[in-house]
Design an enzyme around this catalytic site. Structure first.
Site, PDB file in Angstrom:
ATOM      1  N   GLU A 163       0.948  -1.008   0.070  1.00  0.00           N
ATOM      2  CA  GLU A 163      -0.112  -0.075  -0.127  1.00  0.00           C
ATOM      3  C   GLU A 163       0.939   1.251   0.018  1.00  0.00           C
ATOM      4  O   GLU A 163       1.598   1.403   0.830  1.00  0.00           O
ATOM      5  CB  GLU A 163      -1.141   0.175   1.138  1.00  0.00           C
ATOM      6  N   ARG A 164       0.709   2.117  -0.915  1.00  0.00           N
ATOM      7  CA  ARG A 164       1.466   3.210  -1.263  1.00  0.00           C
ATOM      8  C   ARG A 164       2.815   2.890  -1.503  1.00  0.00           C
ATOM      9  O   ARG A 164       3.907   3.569  -0.969  1.00  0.00           O
ATOM     10  CB  ARG A 164       1.342   4.372  -0.007  1.00  0.00           C
ATOM     11  N   GLU A 287     -10.460   5.067   9.347  1.00  0.00           N
ATOM     12  CA  GLU A 287     -10.721   4.726   8.034  1.00  0.00           C
ATOM     13  C   GLU A 287     -11.283   3.428   7.769  1.00  0.00           C
ATOM     14  O   GLU A 287     -10.720   2.368   6.762  1.00  0.00           O
ATOM     15  CB  GLU A 287      -9.381   4.766   7.086  1.00  0.00           C
ATOM     16  N   ARG A 320      -1.502   3.965  16.791  1.00  0.00           N
ATOM     17  CA  ARG A 320      -1.436   4.956  16.022  1.00  0.00           C
ATOM     18  C   ARG A 320      -2.631   6.045  16.319  1.00  0.00           C
ATOM     19  O   ARG A 320      -3.645   5.637  16.606  1.00  0.00           O
ATOM     20  CB  ARG A 320      -1.566   4.803  14.650  1.00  0.00           C
ATOM     21  N   ARG A 332     -11.120  17.811  10.346  1.00  0.00           N
ATOM     22  CA  ARG A 332     -10.236  16.748  10.516  1.00  0.00           C
ATOM     23  C   ARG A 332      -8.743  17.043  11.028  1.00  0.00           C
ATOM     24  O   ARG A 332      -8.226  16.189  11.861  1.00  0.00           O
ATOM     25  CB  ARG A 332      -9.820  15.889   9.160  1.00  0.00           C
ATOM     26  N   LYS A 356       1.388  11.253  13.704  1.00  0.00           N
ATOM     27  CA  LYS A 356       1.767  11.584  12.269  1.00  0.00           C
ATOM     28  C   LYS A 356       2.330  12.976  12.535  1.00  0.00           C
ATOM     29  O   LYS A 356       1.914  13.920  13.404  1.00  0.00           O
ATOM     30  CB  LYS A 356       0.865  11.757  11.209  1.00  0.00           C
ATOM     31  N   ASP A 361      -2.273  14.461   6.863  1.00  0.00           N
ATOM     32  CA  ASP A 361      -1.787  12.910   6.659  1.00  0.00           C
ATOM     33  C   ASP A 361      -0.954  13.336   5.516  1.00  0.00           C
ATOM     34  O   ASP A 361      -0.869  13.275   4.132  1.00  0.00           O
ATOM     35  CB  ASP A 361      -3.097  12.413   5.648  1.00  0.00           C
ATOM     36  N   GLU A 389       3.947   9.269  -1.086  1.00  0.00           N
ATOM     37  CA  GLU A 389       2.420   9.168  -1.245  1.00  0.00           C
ATOM     38  C   GLU A 389       1.851  10.538  -1.542  1.00  0.00           C
ATOM     39  O   GLU A 389       0.997  10.462  -2.769  1.00  0.00           O
ATOM     40  CB  GLU A 389       1.649   8.794   0.022  1.00  0.00           C
ATOM     41  N   TRP A 538     -12.846  13.226   2.206  1.00  0.00           N
ATOM     42  CA  TRP A 538     -12.207  12.603   1.109  1.00  0.00           C
ATOM     43  C   TRP A 538     -12.606  13.247  -0.098  1.00  0.00           C
ATOM     44  O   TRP A 538     -12.553  12.652  -1.221  1.00  0.00           O
ATOM     45  CB  TRP A 538     -12.530  11.164   1.009  1.00  0.00           C
TER      46      TRP A 538
END
Length: 694
Positions: A163-164, A287, A320, A332, A356, A361, A389, A538
């Protein structure tokens, strides 16, 4: 015989194309005979008095490195004489911590530490010293890692996809393990150890329960066996409902006794396969991933259940903080703080909350997350992203050390001036008993590991900063260029300068002035008009909020008031539009199109200036790279040249998409001297549609 060996070393050096596999551990022959002779006088042999796997790995690496750098084989011996390199473990050494090292050059060069792992790190540091051709007379180096757990997080799946991931498939050949061990696993471990990385999470945070079955634990154990001599512990991402999906229970409620029992037994099973297993990384209630909130429990309840199971084995839980709800009226930006700040002090002592670097993100530029500094009773770990990403995948050149440093050096002010994010995560600000920093890996099965040859610098930079966050982006780039590409001074300076400017160039044509990244499923194509999705956050329009008045997300008291999550001194920096630094202005303010900024230009004029100069600057990158052709391997030069050509084309694509779309709201002409795009907005949209459906 000696001359024959030298001849073949020289032949191998000059006849072999560099496919990038060796990373920064190339160990090519030092060209200067005088420099080579000076090093050789102090490296006539390697003293290894213990056969521990880690010390043997250190001695083997020194032998390999010296053979390449000096053009001769340096023997490994069991006792000390004058003029050699001595590997020494001394548990009572006061100058270093458990993983730190000391390198002292007198009659012999002694590389010492309290632990075997520290000696290994010292051996790599010594080789780095030689590779960058620094003097070794009266050598005296002492270095200690500032953070305990320095990790890569692999988002690899059991089907071999990532993923990514933009550098091929997964490094881990699950279908071959545990019977066949790919030699690449050892080279991966060597590369990580060379920069002090001591942990790796081998699977995706969007985890599969299958990794907790005996079938896969045997495979993971085989990787752990390879990594162990290099001081690297293995961790697993876990799927929170595993007690139901593979355990046969009716619930995964973290307060249910049967669920707790299942996890305790599963952890015991893991440690039978992997005695030094590091612990769990968890993405939960994020998510679509299930978690403790599905049972009306808190994140602390979920983390503590796992922590109690791991505690007897000294394992840790890394939980996380990347969580956010689909709230059409929310922001967000505020989600992690709102979810985790109330839980400060409620986590078990072997839990780290991983945050993060920014509140959204992994954007090309973000303010530091407001969570940092606000949970003094809970160890907070840093999560950076090496895989690009939102930074152009493996096509665009973006050296990420400035991103990491921008966050690490940010001042939270929570304990007065100088309370940097770095001091939060290294534990010095709040005396955390556990400290951690993680990077989402950019490696893959491509021969050169990272797809873009220059993206190797991001892996290297992360490791160096994880060890010592006081290092500068420039110093790290200089090291990497000399070890990986060329030693010619003019070209070293050119490539270092190119790397240092690459991030700002990307931001200018991609997301200038604090624009957040327009959302698309692949996080690549420009699509600022995108406004349809199962959830508002999104969409692209959720972030940039372009309208007839202006652009940007108001996060002051008149808007979402996300700024209130920061210390008052930080709020002062960003609260007033007139004084807010331009890189963050659209993060915190909805700015009128005609508002004059500190640059003297209106918002519209400044945006156009950034979009156009950013795209034009990719040509500068191409011109700079062209200058180093005589001093860089031909294969590497051609690879980067091709990628820069694609980047230049796509930078114009981004510029045109943004300018033409925003012009419909600003209703102003593109200012001189910039030329109107050759294509229409409709044509750009069609191009994006083709890209997204291919």
């Amino acid at each position: 015989m000696r001359y024959k060996i030298l001849f073949f070393v020289l032949l191998a050096t000059f006849c072999r194309a560099d496919d990038g596999y060796r990373l920064w551990l190339k160990y090519d022959l030092i060209k200067d005979p005088g420099q080579r002779a000076a090093y050789a006088r102090s490296a006539q042999f390697i003293v290894l008095t213990s056969n521990s796997p880690t010390l043997k790995a250190a001695a083997d690496e020194l032998q390999t490195g010296l053979r390449g750098l000096l053009g001769k084989t340096v023997p490994i011996v069991a006792s000390a004489k004058t003029g050699g390199i001595v590997l020494s473990t001394n548990p009572n050494q006061p100058q270093v911590n458990d993983e730190g090292y000391q390198i002292v050059g007198k009659q012999n060069i002694t590389i010492s530490s309290k632990t075997d792992a520290g000696v290994l790190y010292g051996a790599f540091a010594f080789l780095r010293h030689l590779q960058t051709q620094q003097p070794i007379a009266n050598l005296s180096l002492t270095s200690n890692p500032k953070i305990q757990h320095r990790m890569l997080n692999h988002w690899d799946n059991n089907d071999g996809s990532i993923e990514r991931g933009y550098a091929g498939g997964s490094l881990w050949k699950w279908y071959e393990l545990p019977e066949r061990i790919d030699p690449r696993y050892r080279d991966y471990a060597r590369a990580n150890a060379s920069v002090g990385i001591n942990g790796t999470v081998v699977n995706n945070v969007n985890a599969s329960s299958r990794f907790l079955t005996a079938e896969y634990l045997k495979k993971v154990a085989a990787l752990a066996d390879v990594f162990r001599p290099y001081g690297i512990k293995v961790y697993l991402s876990v799927y929170f409902p595993a007690p139901r999906t593979i355990g046969g229970l009716k619930t995964a409620d973290p307060l249910d006794p049967e669920v707790n029992k299942w996890w305790a037994e599963k952890v015991n099973e893991i440690y039978k396969f992997i005695p030094d297993f590091g612990g769990f990384l968890v993405k939960a209630n994020s998510e679509g991933q299930p978690g403790p909130q599905d049972y009306n429990r808190t994140h602390a309840d979920g983390a503590n259940m796992l922590a109690k199971a791991l505690a007897p084995h000294k394992g840790i839980v890394i939980w996380r903080a990347f969580v956010y709800k689909a709230d059409p009226n929310g922001d967000r930006f505020k989600a992690a703080y709102e979810e985790f700040k109330p839980l400060d002090g409620q986590f078990e002592k072997n839990v780290i909350v991983q945050v993060k670097n920014g509140p959204i993100d992994f954007q090309p530029r973000e303010p530091f997350s407001p969570v940092f500094g606000m949970m003094p009773k809970t160890p907070l770990g840093m999560e950076f992203q090496l895989t690009q990403e939102y930074l152009g995948f493996a096509t665009h050149l973006v050296y990420e050390a400035p991103i990491f440093k921008e966050c690490l050096d940010s001042d939270t002010y929570v304990s007065g001036k100088g309370s940097t994010v770095a001091k939060v995560i290294d534990g010095s600000l709040h005396q955390y008993p556990l400290t951690a920093i993680a990077g989402v890996a950019n490696t893959g099965s491509d021969r050169n590991w990272t797809g873009h040859p220059l993206a190797q610098a991001n892996w290297y930079a992360f490791g160096r900063l994880a060890w010592d966050h006081t290092l500068s982006s420039e110093a790290i780039a200089d090291e990497w260029v000399k070890m990986t590409l060329t030693q010619e001074p003019r070209s070293v300076k050119t490539v270092t300068d190119l790397l240092l400017k690459s991030r700002e160039i990307y931001v200018n044509y991609n997301t200038p002035l604090g624009l957040s990244r327009p959302w698309t499923g692949v996080h690549f194509a420009p699509e600022p008009w995108q406004n349809r999705s199962p959830r508002p956050d999104w969409t692209a329009v959720y972030y940039h909020r372009a309208d007839s008045i202006g652009l940007g997300f108001d996060r002051t008291a008149s808007g979402s008031n996300a700024l209130a999550q920061y210390h008052p001194e930080v709020q002062k920096q960003w609260n007033q539009l007139e004084t807010c630094p331009l890189p963050y202005v659209l993060w915190f303010h909805h700015v009128p199109w005609t508002k004059k900024l500190s640059s003297g230009r209106t918002l519209w004029e400044e945006l156009c200036t950034r979009f156009y100069t950013g795209a034009d600057s990719v040509r500068w990158l191409q011109q700079q790279w062209a200058q180093v052709k005589p001093d860089v391997d031909a294969e590497t030069f051609a690879d980067v040249t091709g990628r820069l050509a694609t980047q230049q084309k796509e930078a114009i694509w981004w510029r045109d998409a943004w300018v033409l779309y925003l012009q419909e709201y600003a209703k102003q002409p593109i200012p001189a001297p910039y030329k109107k795009p050759d294509r229409t907005l409709r044509e750009v949209k069609e191009l994006v549609d083709v890209y997204l459906t291919r």
